[in-house]
Design an enzyme around this catalytic site. Structure first.
Site, PDB file in Angstrom:
ATOM      1  N   ASN A   1       0.857  -1.268  -0.027  1.00 52.98           N
ATOM      2  CA  ASN A   1       0.067  -0.025   0.089  1.00 52.98           C
ATOM      3  C   ASN A   1       0.959   1.216  -0.038  1.00 52.98           C
ATOM      4  O   ASN A   1       0.537   2.201  -0.523  1.00 52.98           O
ATOM      5  CB  ASN A   1      -0.942   0.118   1.256  1.00 52.98           C
ATOM      6  CG  ASN A   1      -1.725   1.298   1.337  1.00 52.98           C
ATOM      7  OD1 ASN A   1      -2.348   1.493   0.500  1.00 52.98           O
ATOM      8  ND2 ASN A   1      -1.368   2.119   2.228  1.00 52.98           N
TER       9      ASN A   1
ATOM     10  N   ASP B   1     -14.356   8.049  -6.246  1.00 53.55           N
ATOM     11  CA  ASP B   1     -13.571   6.760  -5.993  1.00 53.55           C
ATOM     12  C   ASP B   1     -14.236   5.879  -5.085  1.00 53.55           C
ATOM     13  O   ASP B   1     -14.286   6.126  -3.977  1.00 53.55           O
ATOM     14  CB  ASP B   1     -12.143   7.044  -5.661  1.00 53.55           C
ATOM     15  CG  ASP B   1     -10.941   5.835  -5.506  1.00 53.55           C
ATOM     16  OD1 ASP B   1     -11.492   4.676  -6.076  1.00 53.55           O
ATOM     17  OD2 ASP B   1     -10.035   5.840  -5.034  1.00 53.55           O
TER      18      ASP B   1
ATOM     19  N   ASP C   1      -7.845   5.865   1.062  1.00 48.44           N
ATOM     20  CA  ASP C   1      -6.671   5.391   0.111  1.00 48.44           C
ATOM     21  C   ASP C   1      -5.354   5.626   1.070  1.00 48.44           C
ATOM     22  O   ASP C   1      -4.571   4.548   1.130  1.00 48.44           O
ATOM     23  CB  ASP C   1      -6.766   6.363  -1.099  1.00 48.44           C
ATOM     24  CG  ASP C   1      -5.690   5.619  -2.148  1.00 48.44           C
ATOM     25  OD1 ASP C   1      -5.011   4.544  -1.806  1.00 48.44           O
ATOM     26  OD2 ASP C   1      -5.442   6.079  -3.323  1.00 48.44           O
TER      27      ASP C   1
ATOM     28  N   ASP D   1       1.904   6.979  -0.331  1.00 48.08           N
ATOM     29  CA  ASP D   1       0.841   6.091  -0.715  1.00 48.08           C
ATOM     30  C   ASP D   1       0.947   5.613  -2.325  1.00 48.08           C
ATOM     31  O   ASP D   1       1.001   6.429  -2.963  1.00 48.08           O
ATOM     32  CB  ASP D   1      -0.511   6.621  -0.324  1.00 48.08           C
ATOM     33  CG  ASP D   1      -1.770   5.753  -0.398  1.00 48.08           C
ATOM     34  OD1 ASP D   1      -1.675   4.734   0.041  1.00 48.08           O
ATOM     35  OD2 ASP D   1      -2.732   5.828  -1.471  1.00 48.08           O
TER      36      ASP D   1
ATOM     37  N   ASP E   1       0.470   4.829  -5.838  1.00 49.59           N
ATOM     38  CA  ASP E   1      -0.553   4.970  -7.027  1.00 49.59           C
ATOM     39  C   ASP E   1      -0.802   3.815  -7.976  1.00 49.59           C
ATOM     40  O   ASP E   1       0.176   3.511  -8.970  1.00 49.59           O
ATOM     41  CB  ASP E   1      -0.351   6.203  -7.596  1.00 49.59           C
ATOM     42  CG  ASP E   1      -1.381   6.655  -8.530  1.00 49.59           C
ATOM     43  OD1 ASP E   1      -2.300   6.034  -8.524  1.00 49.59           O
ATOM     44  OD2 ASP E   1      -1.332   8.058  -9.089  1.00 49.59           O
TER      45      ASP E   1
ATOM     46  N   ASP F   1      -1.357  -6.954   3.273  1.00 51.22           N
ATOM     47  CA  ASP F   1      -1.727  -5.906   4.187  1.00 51.22           C
ATOM     48  C   ASP F   1      -2.531  -4.737   3.822  1.00 51.22           C
ATOM     49  O   ASP F   1      -2.348  -4.258   2.730  1.00 51.22           O
ATOM     50  CB  ASP F   1      -0.183  -5.377   4.752  1.00 51.22           C
ATOM     51  CG  ASP F   1      -0.315  -4.396   5.781  1.00 51.22           C
ATOM     52  OD1 ASP F   1      -0.665  -4.730   6.890  1.00 51.22           O
ATOM     53  OD2 ASP F   1       0.353  -3.116   5.567  1.00 51.22           O
TER      54      ASP F   1
ATOM     55  N   HIS G   1      -7.072   0.107   1.998  1.00 48.44           N
ATOM     56  CA  HIS G   1      -6.412   1.101   1.364  1.00 48.44           C
ATOM     57  C   HIS G   1      -5.853   1.007   0.196  1.00 48.44           C
ATOM     58  O   HIS G   1      -5.359   1.918  -0.493  1.00 48.44           O
ATOM     59  CB  HIS G   1      -5.358   1.728   2.334  1.00 48.44           C
ATOM     60  CG  HIS G   1      -5.839   1.749   3.916  1.00 48.44           C
ATOM     61  ND1 HIS G   1      -6.423   2.725   4.268  1.00 48.44           N
ATOM     62  CD2 HIS G   1      -5.603   0.947   4.825  1.00 48.44           C
ATOM     63  CE1 HIS G   1      -6.617   2.164   5.627  1.00 48.44           C
ATOM     64  NE2 HIS G   1      -6.170   1.294   6.053  1.00 48.44           N
TER      65      HIS G   1
ATOM     66  N   GLU H   1      -5.971  -8.309   5.129  1.00 45.90           N
ATOM     67  CA  GLU H   1      -6.326  -7.681   6.186  1.00 45.90           C
ATOM     68  C   GLU H   1      -7.078  -6.275   5.766  1.00 45.90           C
ATOM     69  O   GLU H   1      -6.930  -5.584   5.553  1.00 45.90           O
ATOM     70  CB  GLU H   1      -5.069  -7.170   6.969  1.00 45.90           C
ATOM     71  CG  GLU H   1      -5.243  -6.512   8.144  1.00 45.90           C
ATOM     72  CD  GLU H   1      -4.588  -5.228   8.494  1.00 45.90           C
ATOM     73  OE1 GLU H   1      -4.409  -4.718   7.222  1.00 45.90           O
ATOM     74  OE2 GLU H   1      -4.656  -4.794   9.539  1.00 45.90           O
TER      75      GLU H   1
ATOM     76  N   TYR I   1     -22.183  -8.764  28.224  1.00 45.50           N
ATOM     77  CA  TYR I   1     -22.062  -9.286  26.757  1.00 45.50           C
ATOM     78  C   TYR I   1     -23.109 -10.465  26.455  1.00 45.50           C
ATOM     79  O   TYR I   1     -23.039 -11.352  27.004  1.00 45.50           O
ATOM     80  CB  TYR I   1     -20.725  -9.375  26.113  1.00 45.50           C
ATOM     81  CG  TYR I   1     -20.730  -9.594  24.685  1.00 45.50           C
ATOM     82  CD1 TYR I   1     -20.523  -8.612  23.911  1.00 45.50           C
ATOM     83  CD2 TYR I   1     -20.780 -10.876  24.051  1.00 45.50           C
ATOM     84  CE1 TYR I   1     -20.406  -8.906  22.284  1.00 45.50           C
ATOM     85  CE2 TYR I   1     -20.677 -11.054  22.649  1.00 45.50           C
ATOM     86  CZ  TYR I   1     -20.793 -10.081  21.767  1.00 45.50           C
ATOM     87  OH  TYR I   1     -20.527 -10.222  20.615  1.00 45.50           O
TER      88      TYR I   1
HETATM   89 CA    CA Z   1      -3.471   3.406  -0.379  1.00 50.99          CA
END
Ligand code: CA
Length: 485
Positions: free
Chosen positions: A104, A188, A199, A205, A207, A236, A240, A266, A307
């Site tokens: 990511n 998006d 993202d 980050d 692209d 991972d 995102h 994840e 609970y």
């Molecule tokens: Ca991202």
């Protein structure tokens, strides 16, 4: 490939930065085999921002502890040679190996670059709060220590969509990078929609809209799988990553390494999350960690008697998509923060029974729950109880399952066994006061004696003429009954 499999997450966040994990894992392989582990999930074996990086600050994906980069040849876990030896040791005894794959973002860039961005509101990343302006940031990745071995791809600002660092103004901010086919896109829907568009997570980050990025990441994963011989990977931070790229990435890997190549993702969320759109977009071709079940464990461990145990599987991945669920109790992220998601110690025996002794789900044992956690909030491991439950899983947890999730605190189920393991087992647990659960064992079992393998209840339970028996459980406890032979 994971029918009745058991995964072991072989790391926790606060391991010492001493490069010893691969050696420890190699030495532990035989023990893992003996307790029934069928696959091991490794932390990211790739070079991070320094030797103390847990691995999620991905710097160079081609450096598996081989090159002098970021002040270290080894990673936090050892050298590339030691990684190979650990994987070989596991493979020799038939344990599959999954590696953590971080695509990511990238951290630890080598050189500053100047480019144009807009600042966005961290709480709504679709809201632009500045005019376009230039920043300087460490987005140039040239990997001087590797000197083009394996790949001559150099990362640059064009390959990233956003960053959080401006060398000219080191304040906390999120900058979306401007340029061709870049910038804020309120339409998006390919990433998580928290904060408008989730993202950006941290560092630089990546692209995925850039064609060179897609080509390079696919070339890398092919190299990585061949180089390490891993049998699968954990992807991972998929919330995102654009889901269309995840689909493309999966197709690439399965096209080259076979349709059964193992991939788990994840996708972190809490409650009320509908995973249908994501799973449809990736054609249900990726397993998911059961974050919802983990969250229920956490809430129950906090609330105790408050609970409602009859709801613990409601809206979980394992209930909705049993074929795709990797069930777990804690992971490396669980105990990092004040508002952490750590499942408390008293509830772990119940939680591990809930993932290890049921029909559905691919259970994953957390290193920290088994061996303990180091660091500022150290915890003892619960190896004894997990070993007991693993023994029961191996010898008794087979066949049809009948549930008794019909009470707010005392719940249970029976596994009826199969041809090879005919007697099965009875599980009863309470998150409140002691009590008992009336369970139908079968008229064939009338008069038979059952005992608590975990040793909490001392007296044998005798099945009545009608095939039922009342199985007791202590306060905040779990008991697993087996037939005396
Ligand atoms: Ca991202």
């Amino acid at each position: 490939m994971h029918i009745n499999g058991i995964m072991f997450q072989y790391f926790e966040w606060f391991l010492q930065d001493d490069g010893s994990l691969w050696k420890k894992l190699k030495d532990d392989a035989q023990h893992l085999k003996e307790i029934g582990v069928t696959s091991v999930w490794l932390p990211p074996p790739t070079k991070g921002t320094g030797s103390n990086d847990v691995g999620y600050g991905a710097y160079d994906l081609y450096d598996l502890g081989e090159f002098d980069q970021k002040g270290t040849v080894r990673t936090k876990y050892g050298t590339k040679q030691e990684l190979h030896e650990a994987i070989d040791a596991l493979h020799e005894i038939g344990i599959a190996v999954y590696a953590d794959v971080v695509i990511n973002h990238k951290g630890g860039g080598d050189e500053l670059q100047t480019f144009t961005v807009v600042e966005v509101n961290p709480d709504d990343r679709n809201e632009i709060i500045s005019e376009p302006f230039e920043i300087e940031s460490y987005t140039s990745f040239t990997f001087p220590g590797r000197d083009n071995k394996y790949s001559d791809f150099k990362w640059s600002w064009e390959h990233f969509s956003a960053t959080d660092y401006n060398h000219r103004d080191p304040k906390d901010a999120i900058y979306v990078i401007e340029g061709e086919n870049k910038g804020v896109d309120p339409e998006d829907r390919s990433v998580g929609q928290q904060f408008g568009n989730f993202d950006f997570l941290l560092y630089n980050d990546i692209d995925f809209k850039h064609p060179d990025v897609r080509e390079e990441l696919k070339r890398w994963i092919s190299w990585f799988i061949k180089e390490t011989g891993i049998d699968g990977f954990r992807l991972d931070a998929i919330k995102h990553i654009s889901d269309w790229f995840i689909k493309e990435f999966i197709e690439h890997v399965r096209g080259e390494f076979g349709d059964q190549y193992y991939i788990v993702g994840e996708y972190s969320y809490y409650d009320d999350m509908d995973m249908d759109p994501f799973l449809q977009n990736v054609e249900h071709r990726i397993d998911l960690f059961d974050v919802a079940l983990h969250y229920h464990f956490r809430i129950c461990s906090l609330d105790g008697p408050g609970y409602d145990m009859s709801t613990i599987f409601d809206d979980t991945i394992v209930a909705k998509y049993p074929q795709l669920a990797v069930t777990y109790v804690n992971n490396h992220d669980s105990h990092l923060h004040d508002d952490d998601l750590y499942v408390l110690d008293w509830f772990k025996p119940l939680a591990y029974a809930l993932i290890l002794l049921r029909k559905d789900g691919y259970p994953c044992i957390f290193f920290g729950d088994y061996y303990g956690i180091e660091g500022p909030d150290a915890r003892e491991g619960q190896q004894w109880i997990i070993d007991q439950l693993l023994d029961i899983r191996r010898d008794f947890a087979y066949g049809d399952q009948e549930d008794y999730f019909d009470h707010e605190s005392i719940v249970g189920w029976i596994r009826r066994g199969d041809e090879n393991n005919p007697d099965g087992c009875v599980v009863v647990m309470s998150n409140d006061e002691a009590g008992e659960k009336r369970i139908f064992v079968g008229t064939d079992y009338a008069g038979s004696a059952w005992y608590d393998k975990l040793g909490h209840i001392e007296d044998d339970i005798i099945v009545e003429e009608d095939g039922h028996a009342n199985f007791p459980v202590n306060e905040g406890s779990v008991s697993v009954y087996l037939k005396r032979v």
